[in-house]
Design an enzyme around this catalytic site. Sequence first.
Site, PDB file in Angstrom:
ATOM      1  N   LYS A 102       0.839  -1.204   0.000  1.00  0.00           N
ATOM      2  CA  LYS A 102       0.000   0.000   0.000  1.00  0.00           C
ATOM      3  C   LYS A 102       0.868   1.245   0.000  1.00  0.00           C
ATOM      4  O   LYS A 102       2.015   1.211   0.464  1.00  0.00           O
ATOM      5  CB  LYS A 102      -0.896   0.014   1.248  1.00  0.00           C
ATOM      6  N   HIS A 120      13.420  -3.474  -2.701  1.00  0.00           N
ATOM      7  CA  HIS A 120      12.767  -3.807  -3.969  1.00  0.00           C
ATOM      8  C   HIS A 120      13.638  -4.851  -4.686  1.00  0.00           C
ATOM      9  O   HIS A 120      14.863  -4.708  -4.746  1.00  0.00           O
ATOM     10  CB  HIS A 120      12.606  -2.560  -4.834  1.00  0.00           C
TER      11      HIS A 120
END
Length: 208
Positions: A102, A120
């Site tokens: 989110k 990431h």
Amino acid sequence: MKIRPEEIKPKKIRFGFLVSGRGSNMLAIIDNCKAGKLNAEPVVVISNNADAGALEYAREAGIPAFHLSINTHADSSRLDDEITNTLKSHEVDWLILAGYMKKIGPRLLGEFRSKIFNIHPSLLPRHGGQGMYGLHVHEAVLASGESETGVTIHMVDGEYDQGKILAQEKVSVEVDDDPATLAARVLKLEHELYSETLQRVIDGKISL
Ligand code: GRF
């Protein structure tokens, strides 16, 4: 009794986690805190997903764990407030995003500015941004024909996968890789690089 300077232990940084799924990166960090490899203490875990494996891990480890999402707070600014208040009431110093799907709310971003970290599974800015999560990232790497991918640890600002890059390490793409085999090789490095980078920030070896 006189205390020698080397006996004074620096204060542990209090980590709060935001997670959505499996939680393997969070678990690696918690294990490294326990093992003394990271001078930090996990103090609270929040997930937008009530069924997240990460919540289960946290509860097993005795760390307060909460499900906060649009299902618990339909109004997005109330949700933002609740997440921020929960982190603040647990006296969180740094916010560690580990597979959080989110966007961060404006109040949370303001209260923890320059203290929010993310991981990431690619070499940002390649293969980042909206929609680039899970196997999609590794599918995009394979589709691009690139011979290497990697892991990025970065600060979080208001956008997906942007913010100052703190560390990147490469992983080679093998000819017979599929998204799952590539993801597994990258994940192994993720579990090392996130903790190492956070400790380097704590040690002042990386400036924010
Ligand atoms: C990891 O690949 C991480 O880089 C990305 O989401 C995935 C989360 O995996 N942001 P896990 O929940 O930590 O196992």
